[in-house]
Scaffold this motif. Structure first.
Motif, PDB file in Angstrom:
ATOM      1  N   UNK A 198       0.635  -1.217  -0.017  1.00  0.00           N
ATOM      2  CA  UNK A 198      -0.095   0.092  -0.076  1.00  0.00           C
ATOM      3  C   UNK A 198       0.882   1.078   0.121  1.00  0.00           C
ATOM      4  N   UNK A 199       1.802   1.425   0.834  1.00  0.00           N
ATOM      5  CA  UNK A 199       2.830   2.415   0.727  1.00  0.00           C
ATOM      6  C   UNK A 199       3.389   2.653  -0.498  1.00  0.00           C
ATOM      7  N   UNK A 200       3.951   1.893  -1.116  1.00  0.00           N
ATOM      8  CA  UNK A 200       4.765   1.724  -2.392  1.00  0.00           C
ATOM      9  C   UNK A 200       3.450   2.319  -3.566  1.00  0.00           C
ATOM     10  N   UNK A 201       2.331   1.553  -3.749  1.00  0.00           N
ATOM     11  CA  UNK A 201       1.314   1.899  -4.589  1.00  0.00           C
ATOM     12  C   UNK A 201       0.586   3.167  -4.300  1.00  0.00           C
ATOM     13  N   UNK A 202       0.639   3.815  -3.157  1.00  0.00           N
ATOM     14  CA  UNK A 202      -0.067   5.104  -2.920  1.00  0.00           C
ATOM     15  C   UNK A 202       0.887   6.149  -3.762  1.00  0.00           C
ATOM     16  N   UNK A 203       2.131   5.997  -3.440  1.00  0.00           N
ATOM     17  CA  UNK A 203       2.684   7.261  -4.377  1.00  0.00           C
ATOM     18  C   UNK A 203       2.905   6.556  -5.883  1.00  0.00           C
ATOM     19  N   UNK A 204       2.955   5.423  -6.050  1.00  0.00           N
ATOM     20  CA  UNK A 204       3.381   5.378  -7.620  1.00  0.00           C
ATOM     21  C   UNK A 204       1.949   5.314  -8.483  1.00  0.00           C
ATOM     22  N   UNK A 205       0.882   5.187  -7.743  1.00  0.00           N
ATOM     23  CA  UNK A 205      -0.510   5.446  -8.437  1.00  0.00           C
ATOM     24  C   UNK A 205      -0.672   6.836  -9.095  1.00  0.00           C
ATOM     25  N   UNK A 206      -0.169   7.908  -7.888  1.00  0.00           N
ATOM     26  CA  UNK A 206      -0.322   9.187  -8.323  1.00  0.00           C
ATOM     27  C   UNK A 206       0.521   9.818  -9.178  1.00  0.00           C
ATOM     28  N   UNK A 207       1.918   9.011  -9.402  1.00  0.00           N
ATOM     29  CA  UNK A 207       2.522   9.543 -10.576  1.00  0.00           C
ATOM     30  C   UNK A 207       2.292   8.796 -11.906  1.00  0.00           C
ATOM     31  N   UNK A 208       1.425   7.661 -11.697  1.00  0.00           N
ATOM     32  CA  UNK A 208       0.921   6.827 -12.769  1.00  0.00           C
ATOM     33  C   UNK A 208      -0.232   7.644 -13.613  1.00  0.00           C
ATOM     34  N   UNK A 209      -0.933   8.505 -12.703  1.00  0.00           N
ATOM     35  CA  UNK A 209      -1.877   9.409 -13.411  1.00  0.00           C
ATOM     36  C   UNK A 209      -0.974  10.515 -14.361  1.00  0.00           C
ATOM     37  N   UNK A 210      -0.017  10.921 -13.660  1.00  0.00           N
ATOM     38  CA  UNK A 210       0.838  12.071 -14.352  1.00  0.00           C
ATOM     39  C   UNK A 210       1.267  11.228 -15.782  1.00  0.00           C
ATOM     40  N   UNK A 211       2.002  10.281 -15.584  1.00  0.00           N
ATOM     41  CA  UNK A 211       2.402   9.748 -16.852  1.00  0.00           C
ATOM     42  C   UNK A 211       1.425   9.290 -17.782  1.00  0.00           C
ATOM     43  N   UNK A 212       0.239   8.972 -17.378  1.00  0.00           N
ATOM     44  CA  UNK A 212      -0.921   8.598 -18.434  1.00  0.00           C
ATOM     45  C   UNK A 212      -1.278   9.964 -19.143  1.00  0.00           C
ATOM     46  N   UNK A 213      -1.574  10.767 -18.359  1.00  0.00           N
ATOM     47  CA  UNK A 213      -2.083  12.109 -19.184  1.00  0.00           C
ATOM     48  C   UNK A 213      -0.962  12.957 -19.922  1.00  0.00           C
ATOM     49  N   UNK A 214       0.252  13.015 -19.490  1.00  0.00           N
ATOM     50  CA  UNK A 214       1.411  13.502 -20.360  1.00  0.00           C
ATOM     51  C   UNK A 214       1.425  12.596 -21.497  1.00  0.00           C
TER      52      UNK A 214
END
Length: 412
Positions: A81-97
């Motif tokens: 959960x700790x890793x995915x909480x931050x990774x999912x936030x960056x995944x949103x940025x990568x997808x949109x970019x």
């Protein structure tokens, strides 16, 4: 003399209007933000493409290094959960970019169509309507840019807070320095701490710029399209004017028909642009919604865990708190703008109903009845047929995120 003066004013108005470019008048700040990340549609040279590849690589490597702890460390439920909480936030940025880059030609075409429609406006009132919506979009862009700068500043200050205290209030106890989120670079992190931190913050700044630049550009597009629908309502009111109806002759009937045709034409163009934009970014929005809901749920759980453990380091809770706040804000703004589009379309047909259409000749009444029948079908911006952009959808997404958080907490 009066006719000559009016003709001179009309020519001056047309010349002044054609000289103004939307990209410099209303998209200037959006242009600066998108130029910084290599996504401005009118500046796609080889150097710009190289810039995009370089920035995209930084974002992708940052996301990868946030997932690599799964390789080097034991994967307990809390750690996942700790890793995915931050990774999912960056995944949103990568997808949109990356997905915005795929549709960059569409964005250029939309801006050119808006410019073409702008050049065909008929009088100063229509120009004033577009100016109102353009200024609203520009103010929205400025507000989100200021918020983004404050967020970046807060994250940097929180990271170096302990170092500032070491300088101002030195203590004999040595402080341990750690990254704000869990990452694994497979190197000595103490030795290369500042290089790792630099990579993380550069990717964070690129991501924030991308989210603000892309998001506000889409808002600006939708605002101008709403302005087009507002102009169609204005043309209907002007066409079926009570003063025109008093003189029931052939010339006035022709003027009414021309006014209705011009109103329907710009409304049709606005709906076409709405549908084109929604269709092209549908996949991006669907991915953002799914990953965004997961991100909010995991970061809520992360905040709750830190609060229960009585963590005293502000940077531990700052990243998940910012992720939750910005994700919910983004959901709200996106659904609010989509709701605004639906409301503007409804207002157009309400205007058609409210005008003195029953005072017009019979063949014009039949034409208006077709418009009233068209208004019975509600226009919405939907994503994959599952999510319909509205304030109700925003409430549903927040409720779903909290439900997933509750499930994770109860399972834990």
């Amino acid at each position: 003399m009066c006719i000559l003066a009016l003709l001179h004013y009309h020519i001056r108005f047309r010349r002044r209007k054609k000289m103004i470019r939307l990209e410099t008048q209303y998209f200037n700040l959006n242009r600066i933000l998108l130029l910084a990340i290599g996504l401005w549609p009118y500046k796609q040279s080889n150097l710009t493409r190289l810039q995009f590849i370089f920035l995209s690589t930084i974002l992708m490597t940052s996301l990868i290094f946030q997932c690599t702890p799964f390789i080097s460390q034991k994967c307990t439920p809390d750690f996942v959960v700790q890793v995915l909480s931050s990774a999912s936030s960056f995944a949103v940025i990568v997808i949109k970019y990356n997905m915005f880059c795929v549709n960059i030609e569409v964005m250029k075409d939309l801006l050119e169509q808006l410019q073409h429609i702008y050049n065909e406006l008929k009088d100063k009132n229509e120009y004033a309507i577009i100016n109102e919506y353009g200024c609203n979009a520009r103010r929205c862009t400025a507000a989100f840019t200021i918020c983004a700068i404050c967020c970046v500043f807060a994250v940097i200050v929180a990271q170096f807070w302990s170092r500032i205290f070491d300088i101002t209030l030195p203590m004999n106890v040595s402080r341990s320095y750690s990254l704000p989120i869990t990452m694994e670079y497979f190197v000595d992190q103490e030795k290369y701490f500042y290089w790792i931190l630099l990579h993380l913050y550069i990717s964070f700044c690129i991501g924030v710029t991308a989210m603000v630049g892309i998001g506000t550009t889409l808002i600006a597009y939708l605002q101008h399209m709403c302005g087009m629908v507002r102009i169609s309502s204005y043309r209907i009111k002007r066409a079926v004017d009570i003063n025109t109806l008093k003189n029931n002759n052939l010339e006035n009937e022709i003027l009414i028909l021309q006014g209705i045709i011009s109103a329907v034409d710009i409304h049709r163009k606005a709906i076409k642009l709405f549908q084109l934009l929604a269709f092209k970014i549908e996949k991006m929005l669907f991915c953002l919604i799914v990953v965004g809901v997961v991100s909010v749920s995991l970061n809520l759980f992360q905040i709750f865990q830190i609060a229960l453990s009585y963590g005293d380091d502000i940077k531990d809770i700052l990243f998940p708190f910012l992720s939750v706040t910005l994700s919910i804000l983004y959901m709200f703004v996106a659904n609010y703008v989509a709701q605004d589009v639906t409301d503007h379309n409804n207002d157009f047909f309400a205007t058609v109903y409210d005008v003195q259409w029953h005072e017009t000749p019979l063949h014009i009444q039949k034409l208006i009845l077709f418009l009233l029948q068209k208004g019975t079908k509600k226009f919405t911006i939907s994503v994959g047929g599952l999510f319909v952009g509205s304030l109700e959808c925003f409430a549903t997404l927040v409720k779903t995120s909290i439900s997933y958080f509750t499930v994770i907490y109860s399972t834990h």
